[in-house]
Design an enzyme around this catalytic site. Structure first.
Site, mmCIF file in Angstrom:
data_model
loop_
_atom_site.group_PDB
_atom_site.id
_atom_site.type_symbol
_atom_site.label_atom_id
_atom_site.label_comp_id
_atom_site.label_asym_id
_atom_site.label_seq_id
_atom_site.Cartn_x
_atom_site.Cartn_y
_atom_site.Cartn_z
ATOM 1 N N GLY A 102 0.826 -1.404 -0.045
ATOM 2 C CA GLY A 102 0.017 0.059 0.076
ATOM 3 C C GLY A 102 0.892 1.216 0.070
ATOM 4 O O GLY A 102 2.081 1.266 -0.289
ATOM 5 N N HIS A 134 5.089 2.400 -7.952
ATOM 6 C CA HIS A 134 3.930 1.338 -8.085
ATOM 7 C C HIS A 134 3.154 1.656 -9.350
ATOM 8 O O HIS A 134 2.844 0.415 -9.825
ATOM 9 C CB HIS A 134 3.001 1.161 -6.845
ATOM 10 C CG HIS A 134 3.687 1.130 -5.491
ATOM 11 N ND1 HIS A 134 3.717 2.053 -4.561
ATOM 12 C CD2 HIS A 134 4.149 0.215 -4.876
ATOM 13 C CE1 HIS A 134 4.368 1.751 -3.431
ATOM 14 N NE2 HIS A 134 4.637 0.063 -3.813
#
Length: 373
Positions: free
Chosen positions: A68, A74
């Site tokens: 996360g 990402h």
């Protein structure tokens, strides 16, 4: 990739929908990009059923494992996965077994709603480009990931673990003894649950990529590993979820690690091959920056500790005395940015921990020295 356009109907989503069905949830979609929504899975069985459905329909899955606090690094992994697969599966799970007993598990950033917005916006981008799509997010509980015993970060520890020796005990593993045990264990679990065709990891965690590559080979895992170049700020600082804790002062000094490694890289490009010839400018630079900080007033300086600066074999990560031109090498390092001693009025200190204190921030980076022949 031309066939993906007909395989993948358009859809996108921005907010999490309240509806829940059969162990997964949906992200809501805009009217113009709706159709098949991204599914959010919490449990193993529904995800496996979904994976079988994809297999029967001859679709391919690219897995992007994350903890996360998603950032542009990402997003880069997701884009690479979407370029090679019809379906991208993102996992979001903060794995406790890779944190030591005195490390920053409690303060690690957890930004679920923001992460879902990032993935929703990214998926709309992929839809517009006719790429593969983010069709599933796996966000399990710790009880799901460790069903028999609670996670254990002690040494030697009690539980079912995967260890890669000696690779997992070097460098980051020497400084964080349970780290790669936890990484390898949770990755093996995720790989077994998600059964991806391809895996996507960033080069920033270079030793982690070597652990994963060794695990794939040694355990005969039927999946391919893709290592994606490190995403950086304009001045070279590697993107990391922990960077939100730095604040302006520590952020400015934290670039010292990348600067040091770049100096060592220049030595290699200029023909130096012996360890000391390559590394001495890196040590000299980090020592000088630290000395400069120590000469400043406490209200202005940002002190740090150099954990290691390494010149290692590109496969084993073991230290080398001389670079083999046919193999190249890996330059890597780690520094710990210490909490500021005295803050100034109005100073941006970054995100604080659960007790409103600054936390030490560990920064890692690396440069791959390519073979010369």
């Amino acid at each position: 990739m031309a066939s993906l356009r007909c395989l993948l109907p358009s859809r996108a989503r921005a907010k999490q929908a309240p509806a829940k069905s059969n162990g997964f949830r949906f992200l809501s979609t805009s009217p113009s990009l709706r159709n098949i929504p991204t599914r959010i899975f919490r449990d193993v069985a529904p995800l496996r059923a979904y994976r079988r459905e994809l297999l029967l329909n001859k679709r391919t899955v690219g897995l992007v494992p994350t903890m996360g606090a998603l950032h542009d690094g990402h997003a880069s992994l997701v884009r690479h996965a979407a370029a090679e697969n019809t379906d991208v599966l993102v996992t979001i799970y903060v794995n406790p077994t890779q944190f030591g007993q005195n490390e920053d598990l409690a303060s690690y950033p957890k930004t679920w709603e923001a992460d879902m917005q990032v993935l929703g916006k990214l998926d709309q981008e992929l839809a517009s480009a006719g790429q593969g799509r983010v069709t599933a997010v796996f966000a399990p509980s710790t009880k799901t990931m460790y069903p028999t015993l609670p996670p254990d970060s002690s040494i030697p520890g009690v539980g079912s673990f995967i260890e890669m020796r000696p690779l997992g005990q070097l460098l980051e593993g020497a400084s964080r003894p349970v780290f790669f045990r936890g990484v390898a264990t949770v990755c093996m679990k995720l790989f077994n649950i998600c059964a991806p065709d391809r895996l996507y990891f960033g080069q920033k965690d270079i030793q982690q990529t070597r652990v994963i590559r060794r695990m794939i080979k040694d355990f005969h895992l039927d999946m391919d590993l893709r290592i994606i170049p490190t995403s950086r700020e304009p001045d070279g600082l590697a993107l990391s979820s922990r960077n939100v804790y730095l604040g302006a002062r520590r952020r400015d000094v934290g670039i010292v690690l990348n600067q040091a490694l770049r100096m060592a890289e220049t030595q290699y490009l200029n023909g130096k091959r012996l360890r000391n010839d390559v590394l001495w400018p890196a040590f000299a630079h980090s020592n000088q920056v630290l000395a400069d900080q120590e000469d400043m007033e406490p209200s202005k300086r940002a002190k740090f500790q150099v954990d290691y600066i390494s010149l290692a074999d590109p496969d084993t990560m073991e230290e080398i005395d001389q670079i083999d031109d046919t193999k190249g090498a890996i330059l890597s390092g780690a520094v710990k940015m210490l909490p500021v001693e005295e803050s100034q009025e109005g100073e941006e200190l970054g995100r604080l921990d659960v007790e409103n204190r600054q936390v030490p921030v560990r920064l890692i980076d690396n440069i791959v020295l390519d073979p010369m022949r």
